[in-house]
Design a protein around this motif. Structure first.
Motif, mmCIF file in Angstrom:
data_model
loop_
_atom_site.group_PDB
_atom_site.id
_atom_site.type_symbol
_atom_site.label_atom_id
_atom_site.label_comp_id
_atom_site.label_asym_id
_atom_site.label_seq_id
_atom_site.Cartn_x
_atom_site.Cartn_y
_atom_site.Cartn_z
ATOM 1 N N THR A 121 0.866 -1.171 0.000
ATOM 2 C CA THR A 121 0.000 0.000 0.000
ATOM 3 C C THR A 121 0.899 1.216 0.000
ATOM 4 O O THR A 121 1.878 1.272 0.728
ATOM 5 C CB THR A 121 -0.852 0.026 1.293
ATOM 6 N N THR A 159 -1.335 7.130 0.099
ATOM 7 C CA THR A 159 -2.787 6.869 0.143
ATOM 8 C C THR A 159 -3.221 6.408 1.529
ATOM 9 O O THR A 159 -4.329 6.679 1.964
ATOM 10 C CB THR A 159 -3.217 5.813 -0.902
ATOM 11 N N ASP A 174 -12.348 5.644 -10.575
ATOM 12 C CA ASP A 174 -12.175 4.907 -9.321
ATOM 13 C C ASP A 174 -12.357 5.906 -8.187
ATOM 14 O O ASP A 174 -13.380 6.564 -8.087
ATOM 15 C CB ASP A 174 -10.769 4.287 -9.354
ATOM 16 N N LYS A 175 -11.367 5.999 -7.306
ATOM 17 C CA LYS A 175 -11.360 7.032 -6.267
ATOM 18 C C LYS A 175 -10.290 8.052 -6.651
ATOM 19 O O LYS A 175 -9.302 7.697 -7.279
ATOM 20 C CB LYS A 175 -11.006 6.416 -4.905
ATOM 21 N N ASN A 207 -5.951 7.640 -6.688
ATOM 22 C CA ASN A 207 -5.599 6.246 -6.452
ATOM 23 C C ASN A 207 -4.683 5.690 -7.546
ATOM 24 O O ASN A 207 -4.321 4.534 -7.527
ATOM 25 C CB ASN A 207 -6.879 5.408 -6.354
ATOM 26 N N GLY A 265 -0.921 8.859 -6.552
ATOM 27 C CA GLY A 265 -0.897 8.313 -5.196
ATOM 28 C C GLY A 265 0.218 7.292 -4.999
ATOM 29 O O GLY A 265 0.338 6.696 -3.923
#
Ligand code: FES
Length: 525
Positions: free
Chosen positions: A16, A20, A68-69, A72, A76
């Motif tokens: 990850t 983000t 998407d968001k 992202n 990000g």
């Protein structure tokens, strides 16, 4: 929209992006009706958000659509260096385009950096911004010579720099070129503030809203997957890979690469500065504050999308490098990013094709999206507002420099042709039933290539591995658990949904029971 942008407390998390994970972004609804605005901007990364912010600020009615968001994608997952030192570039630009265009490229990126600094100041944005010197270093004789040429190019262009023979890290270098006073920041803290400003100025933002097509005949119109449309005076396609290619043939004019980053706590103190190796494989370093502690972002291992080794090996290679240079106490985050490079290494920004005045695109930032993406937003804004911008010719997507564009065009498309054929011939006898949990693989059934991923709960997800763009065969990416196409960089989730274009349609999915019956029927797969 939720208005709490507070930092999350949670640490650490693997695969990850720290950017983000460390921020709670505002949320926006899907587009569920037809609307009309002055400018519709497709793509919620640094370019789309900056352009929407600038246009809303000038009183235009804007709508920002994100499939998407927000944030992202690549914005990000960047290293978030803000610099005009873009690896080795200026000597090449002088050779291919001449001194004045090479100087313009430098100025465009410095203007972008200064715009970011001014905006941070004006809006009082707390985004861990700091000025840093950018260092490009060579560890081999070959690259030391290239760096000397690059230093001469800096001098010819009036770029202040120094060529030195050591760097303050435990790396034996032949030489290093320093561009002073560049910068780094937390890109999402910065961009979240711009998002809030867009809303304040009356702009509209829609997430989970995929733009699928454009109509140009009467009023420029964007059609969404939900069957709604947005009419506007201008359409700005800021979607990493343009969601609409028109007649621009962009997939034949850009290549997609993936690269990797780890965020680690180190035993040795980081000396400050932002570093990148001129030699291959690329290694990139910068510091980052995570929950009040200084850590180091170590990046590199770039390869063409869909053509890498087992992705976990790329992270391991970065860990080995980090251990050697600084000593690693712990790795807290790791993530990867996708970048697009144009034939001549300068982004495509402007009218999608010369006849289509109202449809603008921005793409191909190589790996330098913070400055190139901001420069693109400034240029797109000027085009929409009818203001002159001396970067228009440099960035125009319809340009063509026989050198190096023709050569790179032939190389890239020969590579596509090779993968188009090779992928069809590669069949694999792995039985999807033998996959371990969280493992993916290609397998063949009755001579047809399929892809299987067994998720963490043991459920199999089966897809057809033929990319829905123009039919190359996708490969399994174990690090990101995605199906990646080696031809133009489209990526699909393990359930087959499109993660990155140019593909627009998902991979065909198969019911596991149907496949299982076929396997039991098959004498050999
Ligand atoms: Fe072009 Fe897959 S992205 S064939």
């Amino acid at each position: 929209m939720t208005d709490n942008n507070r930092t999350k407390e949670k640490l650490p998390d693997y695969t990850t992006s720290y950017w983000t994970k460390s921020i709670t972004l505002p949320e926006f609804p899907k587009l569920e009706k037809d609307i009309h605005v002055d400018a519709v901007i497709v793509g919620g990364g640094i370019t789309g958000i900056t352009a929407a912010y600038l246009l809303a600020n000038k009183g235009l009615k804007v709508a920002l659509l994100e499939a998407d968001k927000l944030l992202n994608g690549t914005s990000g997952h960047t290293t978030a260096k803000i610099t005009a030192q873009h690896h080795l570039i200026y000597d090449e630009l002088i050779t291919n385009m001449g001194k004045s265009k090479a100087r313009l490229y430098y100025e465009a990126n410095m203007t972008a950096m200064n715009f970011i600094i001014k905006t941070i100041d004006q809006l009082q944005i707390e985004c861990d911004f700091s000025k840093q010197d950018a260092w490009l270093y060579a560890t081999t004789e070959d690259y030391a010579i290239k760096l000397e040429q690059e230093a001469k190019a800096y001098e010819a262009l009036g770029i202040k720099s120094s060529l030195v023979d050591e760097i303050p890290l435990d790396i034996k270098v032949k030489n290093a070129l320093i561009m002073k006073n560049q910068a780094q920041f937390h890109p999402l803290k910065y961009l979240t503030t711009l998002v809030n400003q867009i809303i304040k100025e009356g702009g509209q933002i829609f997430e989970q809203t995929t733009a699928v097509d454009v109509e140009t005949r009467n009023q420029p119109t964007v059609f969404t997957r939900g069957d709604f449309h947005v009419t506007a005076d201008y359409i700005l396609a800021c979607t990493h890979f343009p969601f609409y290619e028109g007649l621009g043939l962009y997939s034949t004019r850009m290549k997609a690469d993936r690269s990797y980053i780890i965020a680690a706590k180190t035993n040795s103190k980081f000396p400050g500065g932002m570093y990148i190796s001129a030699d291959q494989p690329t290694r990139s370093l910068r510091s980052v504050m995570i929950n009040g502690e200084e850590m180091v972002l170590i990046g590199g291992e770039s390869h063409k999308t869909g053509q890498g080794i087992d992705t976990s090996k790329h992270y391991q290679a970065l860990e080995v490098f980090g251990e050697h240079v600084l000593g690693l106490e712990a790795v807290y985050y790791k993530w990867s990013a996708q970048d697009l490079t144009t034939l001549d290494k300068v982004p495509y920004v402007g009218k999608i094709t010369s006849g289509q005045e109202k449809i603008l695109i921005a793409s191909g930032y190589r790996k330098w999206g913070m400055s190139n993406g901001t420069a693109a937003a400034l240029l797109l804004t000027d085009i929409v507002l009818g203001r002159k911008n001396n970067l228009a010719d440099l960035y125009t997507p319809s340009r063509f420099y026989a050198r190096p564009s023709l050569k790179n065009f032939l190389i890239e498309n020969a590579n596509v042709a090779e993968h188009l054929i090779k992928g069809k011939l590669q069949l694999c006898n792995k039985d999807p039933n033998t996959l371990a949990n969280d493992e993916g693989s290609v397998f063949s059934i009755k001579g047809e290539r399929k892809g299987a991923y067994k998720d963490k709960n043991g459920k199999l997800h089966i897809v057809d591995t033929t990319c829905t763009h123009i039919g190359c065969e996708v490969e399994w990416n174990s690090g990101e658990r995605s199906w990646d196409c080696p031809c133009h960089g489209s990526r699909f989730s393990y359930t087959g949904e499109v993660l990155e274009g140019p593909a627009e349609k998902p991979l065909q999915k198969y019911d596991y029971k149907m496949i299982d019956n076929l396997i039991s029927d098959d004498s050999g797969y």
